[in-house]
Design an enzyme around this catalytic site. Structure first.
Site, PDB file in Angstrom:
ATOM      1  N   LYS A 114       0.844  -1.182   0.000  1.00 54.48           N
ATOM      2  CA  LYS A 114       0.000   0.000   0.000  1.00 54.48           C
ATOM      3  C   LYS A 114       0.891   1.249   0.000  1.00 54.48           C
ATOM      4  CE  LYS A 114      -3.754  -2.449   0.379  1.00 54.48           C
ATOM      5  NZ  LYS A 114      -4.881  -2.426  -0.568  1.00 54.48           N
ATOM      6  N   ASP A 170      -0.570  -0.141  -4.389  1.00 52.92           N
ATOM      7  CA  ASP A 170      -2.000   0.162  -4.358  1.00 52.92           C
ATOM      8  C   ASP A 170      -2.206   1.434  -3.541  1.00 52.92           C
ATOM      9  OD1 ASP A 170      -4.745   0.202  -4.160  1.00 52.92           O
ATOM     10  OD2 ASP A 170      -4.940  -1.818  -3.327  1.00 52.92           O
ATOM     11  N   GLU A 199      -2.195   0.501  -8.461  1.00 50.70           N
ATOM     12  CA  GLU A 199      -3.617   0.181  -8.367  1.00 50.70           C
ATOM     13  C   GLU A 199      -4.414   1.334  -7.760  1.00 50.70           C
ATOM     14  OE1 GLU A 199      -6.099  -3.267  -5.925  1.00 50.70           O
ATOM     15  OE2 GLU A 199      -4.110  -3.700  -6.752  1.00 50.70           O
ATOM     16  N   GLU A 258     -11.853  -2.881  -8.700  1.00 50.71           N
ATOM     17  CA  GLU A 258     -12.473  -3.559  -7.562  1.00 50.71           C
ATOM     18  C   GLU A 258     -13.682  -2.802  -7.024  1.00 50.71           C
ATOM     19  OE1 GLU A 258     -10.396  -2.669  -3.429  1.00 50.71           O
ATOM     20  OE2 GLU A 258      -8.876  -3.116  -4.930  1.00 50.71           O
ATOM     21  N   ASP A 313     -14.211  -7.683  -8.528  1.00 52.01           N
ATOM     22  CA  ASP A 313     -14.472  -8.053  -7.147  1.00 52.01           C
ATOM     23  C   ASP A 313     -15.675  -8.985  -7.128  1.00 52.01           C
ATOM     24  OD1 ASP A 313     -13.990  -7.062  -4.088  1.00 52.01           O
ATOM     25  OD2 ASP A 313     -16.123  -7.378  -4.469  1.00 52.01           O
ATOM     26  N   HIS A 343      -9.474  -8.728  -7.459  1.00 49.38           N
ATOM     27  CA  HIS A 343      -9.309  -8.272  -6.079  1.00 49.38           C
ATOM     28  C   HIS A 343      -9.818  -9.353  -5.126  1.00 49.38           C
ATOM     29  CE1 HIS A 343     -11.271  -6.120  -2.549  1.00 49.38           C
ATOM     30  NE2 HIS A 343     -10.000  -5.820  -2.395  1.00 49.38           N
TER      31      HIS A 343
END
Length: 427
Positions: free
Chosen positions: A221, A249, A275, A302, A325, A352
């Protein structure tokens, strides 16, 4: 003949915020949760249809109430009629004009419908004694396409094109099914990536996920502090070496110009993708970012709320990696359409997962895609995080970084309610 006798919901919330598991730049203290639904019937086969919506805490009760409200539409209906014509089930729920006004076809109402349609597909697969991925893969192309809603898609994908794609997928399908059964489907790990983790913990987990568990990609992240991101990416790259892929992400935290500036500091790390760099609804913004940060691919999807959003992103060439998702849209039929759109536009799909039940559910669609739609796993992988799997009747199994093929009938969503009861939210 049997009828639907009850629709039961459960508001499960797991306190993941206590360990900062799931923390990122936008969602700093998530409590992974599931609005879980069971559809019961008058049949004596003992089969219950199960579905869920993943959330991260507050608002899970809102989804449960939406499922309860919409589920009243199903009570008393003939089960066989719905399972034999899943297109009818879609129309009954998605095209209810008063419910549709709440979206249309987006948000809590759409996700609640998705949980119910997932539960019906779960029941259909259980009655057929097949895992959902195999049920979908073995369906006749015309029969599967007849369940899908092409409204608003005809400028990008027509039913006859979808049938042709699925017919093309018949060649070599049995060999691919056997490959799935024997070897599984590639996964990647987000376990090291949470922003709440120390550098030491991130490095330790990154090494474990790649060296011990066999994952060929990890994800971190980013987006809270640029200097921290650069330091952590350097540590992660050193820990995993040059041959393991590394993705990042941002969880929608940046504006478009900020995203471009921030990401362009990452080119030295050989990123697999970046992402959700900005709002999941910003088609032009994603396309602008994708051009500006090339050759780093943009990945998103997602939190795209319906097939129409996917259509437009694909038409605008606004991402390089398409993500889906299992519980964001209205169930399996819309997810099948997403894969067909990706095949039409020649995009790689990397689903995801990680939230409650998402790994268990979404692997069915990736395996269906390999068997019958894209017919390849090249560049494709499913996200994996080790969260709450112990509460599922048939938890996902990973071996050397590969998702093993589900063999139990159904869609993977069925929970052991008794073991999850301690996390039942009390208002």
């Amino acid at each position: 003949m049997s009828t639907i006798t009850a629709v039961k919901t459960y508001d499960f919330r797991f306190p993941t915020s206590l360990t900062l598991s799931g923390s990122d730049a936008m969602n700093k203290d998530p409590d992974y949760s599931a609005a879980y639904v069971e559809i019961h019937t008058s049949a004596d086969d003992g089969i219950t249809g199960c579905g869920l919506v993943f959330t991260i805490g507050r608002g899970n009760d809102v989804v449960c109430r939406a499922i309860d409200s919409i589920g009243e539409t199903l009570r008393g209906l003939e089960v066989e009629r719905l399972l034999d014509s899943m297109g009818l089930a879609w129309d009954l729920l998605v095209h209810d004009s008063q419910l549709r006004w709440l979206g249309p076809e987006k948000g809590v109402e759409h996700m609640a419908i998705g949980a119910l349609l997932s539960a019906l597909w779960d029941m259909k697969a259980k009655r057929a004694r097949k895992p959902l991925w195999l049920l979908l893969a073995e369906m006749d192309p015309e029969d599967l396409v007849s369940t899908l809603d092409f409204r608003y898609l005809s400028d990008a994908l027509r039913p006859e094109e979808a049938i042709d794609i699925l017919k093309d997928g018949q060649s070599g399908k049995q060999e691919r099914i056997e490959d799935i059964r024997q070897h599984g489907y590639p996964g990647y790990s987000t376990a090291p990536g949470w922003l709440g983790y120390s550098d030491e913990k991130m490095v330790e987990i990154a090494k474990r996920e790649t060296q011990e568990k066999g994952f060929k990609q990890i994800k971190l992240k980013v987006g809270q502090n640029l200097d921290d991101d650069i330091r952590r990416l350097g540590l992660a790259r050193d820990a995993i070496g040059p041959d393991v892929r590394l993705a990042v992400d941002a969880n929608q935290v940046w504006d478009v110009p900020q995203a471009i500036d921030w990401i362009n500091h990452f080119h030295d790390f050989d990123l697999a993708w970046v992402e959700e760099p900005t709002s999941p609804d910003d088609i032009i913004g994603h396309a602008t970012i994708a051009r500006a940060i090339n050759p780093i691919p943009v990945a998103t999807g997602e939190q795209m709320q319906n097939r129409i959003m996917f259509k437009q992103f694909l038409q605008a060439n606004a991402f390089g990696i398409m993500q889906i998702d299992a519980t964001r849209v209205a169930g399996p039929q819309e997810i099948v359409l997403e894969y067909l759109l990706a095949r039409k536009f020649h995009k790689i799909v990397c689903p995801h997962a990680g939230g409650v039940g998402l790994c268990e559910m979404v692997c069915h669609f990736a395996m269906f895609d390999y068997a019958a739609v894209s017919c390849t796993t090249q560049g494709r992988m499913i996200e994996y995080v080790d969260n709450q799997h112990e509460y599922f009747v048939n938890p996902v199994h990973i071996s050397q970084g590969m998702y093993q093929a589900p063999t139990a009938p159904g869609n993977g969503a069925e929970m052991t309610v008794e073991t999850a009861q301690r996390y039942l939210h009390q208002e």
